[in-house]
Design a protein around this motif. Structure first.
Motif, PDB file in Angstrom:
ATOM      1  N   ALA A  83       1.056  -1.135   0.034  1.00 37.69           N
ATOM      2  CA  ALA A  83       0.005   0.054  -0.070  1.00 37.69           C
ATOM      3  C   ALA A  83       0.866   1.412   0.123  1.00 37.69           C
ATOM      4  N   VAL A  84       0.440   2.194  -0.557  1.00 36.27           N
ATOM      5  CA  VAL A  84       1.017   3.471  -0.776  1.00 36.27           C
ATOM      6  C   VAL A  84       0.472   4.726  -0.423  1.00 36.27           C
ATOM      7  N   VAL A  85       0.974   5.883  -0.203  1.00 30.72           N
ATOM      8  CA  VAL A  85       0.922   7.414   0.187  1.00 30.72           C
ATOM      9  C   VAL A  85       1.741   8.093  -0.944  1.00 30.72           C
ATOM     10  N   VAL A  86       1.039   8.473  -1.982  1.00 33.38           N
ATOM     11  CA  VAL A  86       1.909   9.493  -2.884  1.00 33.38           C
ATOM     12  C   VAL A  86       1.300  11.226  -2.606  1.00 33.38           C
ATOM     13  N   ALA A  87       2.191  11.848  -2.711  1.00 34.36           N
ATOM     14  CA  ALA A  87       2.063  13.406  -2.506  1.00 34.36           C
ATOM     15  C   ALA A  87       2.889  14.085  -3.408  1.00 34.36           C
ATOM     16  N   PRO A 124      -3.930  -0.406  -2.907  1.00 30.06           N
ATOM     17  CA  PRO A 124      -4.343   0.631  -2.484  1.00 30.06           C
ATOM     18  C   PRO A 124      -3.589   1.922  -2.442  1.00 30.06           C
ATOM     19  N   VAL A 125      -4.025   2.977  -2.815  1.00 33.27           N
ATOM     20  CA  VAL A 125      -3.203   4.449  -3.094  1.00 33.27           C
ATOM     21  C   VAL A 125      -3.827   5.595  -2.673  1.00 33.27           C
ATOM     22  N   GLN A 126      -3.233   5.965  -1.616  1.00 34.75           N
ATOM     23  CA  GLN A 126      -3.726   7.642  -1.003  1.00 34.75           C
ATOM     24  C   GLN A 126      -2.887   8.408  -1.676  1.00 34.75           C
ATOM     25  N   LEU A 127      -3.589   9.282  -2.424  1.00 39.56           N
ATOM     26  CA  LEU A 127      -2.935  10.386  -3.159  1.00 39.56           C
ATOM     27  C   LEU A 127      -3.328  11.729  -2.756  1.00 39.56           C
ATOM     28  N   TRP A 128      -2.315  12.685  -2.604  1.00 35.68           N
ATOM     29  CA  TRP A 128      -2.570  14.066  -2.381  1.00 35.68           C
ATOM     30  C   TRP A 128      -2.007  15.230  -3.243  1.00 35.68           C
ATOM     31  N   ARG A 129      -2.863  16.296  -3.437  1.00 39.72           N
ATOM     32  CA  ARG A 129      -2.477  17.204  -4.251  1.00 39.72           C
ATOM     33  C   ARG A 129      -2.808  18.673  -3.818  1.00 39.72           C
ATOM     34  N   ALA A 130      -1.753  19.258  -3.439  1.00 39.24           N
ATOM     35  CA  ALA A 130      -1.923  20.793  -3.093  1.00 39.24           C
ATOM     36  C   ALA A 130      -2.644  21.768  -4.299  1.00 39.24           C
ATOM     37  N   GLU A 131      -3.699  22.436  -3.598  1.00 39.84           N
ATOM     38  CA  GLU A 131      -4.434  22.815  -4.489  1.00 39.84           C
ATOM     39  C   GLU A 131      -3.785  24.155  -5.341  1.00 39.84           C
TER      40      GLU A 131
END
Length: 336
Positions: free
Chosen positions: A224-228, A247-254
């Motif tokens: 499982a990974v978290v990608v920012a 499973p992937v948790q993906l983050w983006r700064a607006e």
């Protein structure tokens, strides 16, 4: 789509400026080690883990953290998380997230990537070397580290930011099309990757001749990974992430002006065969994904430490770290 905040991709210049950071922590052990890499120089690694020892304030370079140095590991069958930093960073760039994970019962190993760190950026264009570093760190944690018997080898996750986000995606089976970079940069000259290439044209031909991501780049041990704020996310479309089913948790700064929307995190989201847990962080910029700066560092390098008016990086990190912990607990069946 879930809404929270994202943090900015890190470029620490060759002047050797590091992060001056302070955190309030509980009983967390810490070790600073090197892991062997048969194909390159030994890898610098920071390790955080559960411990019942009494923590003290430890100054590591310009980072202050409250940890128990070289303390015994507490617990059995502990899940492992590996961390990959952004361009020009170090193993300390996300130390607050590492501490939060260790407090929650995880072992965390963060690498300083050879040739792409705060002190040496001679191989920053050789981004496809980074997944090998991650695999060598996992090898070390499962066999060479003094606490390796406490780790559950079936419960391994990864956190990556910016270039580390790209590293994470390749490490789980992503196949980037690097030939897309040159034409992309013809029309996106102000994007970070394109500026990095423009500043390093003397090594560009060598980097371009490097072998593409090979079959062995995927590390099947990562579950499982978290990608920012992933760097060069556009290289994975349309089919470069077809084989990524974990499973992937993906983050983006607006408001990420370093890796602007929609060519990076959004391109990754659209290329994933399964929808990720997606967080868009309102009013956040690229560097907001780094651990909060103390006052001294904020005065010294405001371009890294400054946030938009009204954006509270400390509050964001508290919520992001909680979301990261909960994601890994759930996806790795790590309890807690």
């Amino acid at each position: 789509m879930k809404t929270i905040s994202l943090l900015r991709a890190v470029l620490i210049s060759a002047t050797g400026v590091l992060f001056c950071l302070v955190a309030d922590v509980g009983a967390v052990g810490f070790q600073h080690v090197t892991a062997p890499d048969p194909e390159g120089a030994p890898l610098e690694v920071g390790i955080w883990y559960p411990s019942t020892a009494t923590p003290v304030v430890l100054r590591t370079r310009t980072v202050s953290q409250t940890v128990a140095a070289d303390a015994p590991v507490d617990g059995e069958t502990l899940p492992l998380i590996v961390i990959s930093h952004g361009t020009g960073g170090s193993y300390l760039g996300h130390y607050d997230t590492a501490i939060a994970l260790a407090e929650a019962g995880f072992v965390v190993a963060a690498v300083t990537h050879t040739g792409d760190n705060y002190a040496d950026q001679s191989r920053s264009l050789f981004i496809l070397e980074r997944p090998r570093h991650i695999s060598r760190v996992i090898d070390y944690m499962l066999s060479g580290w003094s606490g390796h018997e406490r780790i559950d080898a079936q419960k391994i996750g990864m956190f990556g930011f910016s270039a580390g986000g790209f590293t994470t995606l390749v490490s789980i089976g992503g196949r980037p099309d690097m030939a897309k970079i040159a034409p992309f940069c013809e029309t996106h000259k102000t994007d970070f990757a394109c500026q990095l290439i423009a500043r390093n044209r003397d090594v560009l031909s060598t980097a371009a001749a490097a072998p593409p991501a090979r079959d062995g780049a995927k590390d099947g041990r990562i579950k499982a990974v978290v990608v920012a704020a992933p760097a060069i996310g556009f290289t994975f479309s349309p089919g470069g992430l077809h084989d990524v089913t974990m499973p992937v948790q993906l983050w983006r700064a607006e408001d990420d002006v370093i890796l602007p929307h929609p060519s990076y995190a959004e391109a990754v989201r659209l290329a994933l065969p399964k929808p990720p847990e997606y967080h868009v962080v309102p009013n956040a910029g690229h560097f907001d994904f780094l651990a909060p700066c103390n006052e001294a560092l904020a005065a010294r390098v405001p371009e890294i430490c400054s946030s938009a008016p009204g954006f509270d990086r400390r509050a964001f990190h508290a919520s992001m770290n909680q979301a990261v912990v909960e994601f890994f607990r759930r996806t790795l069946n790590a309890g807690g």
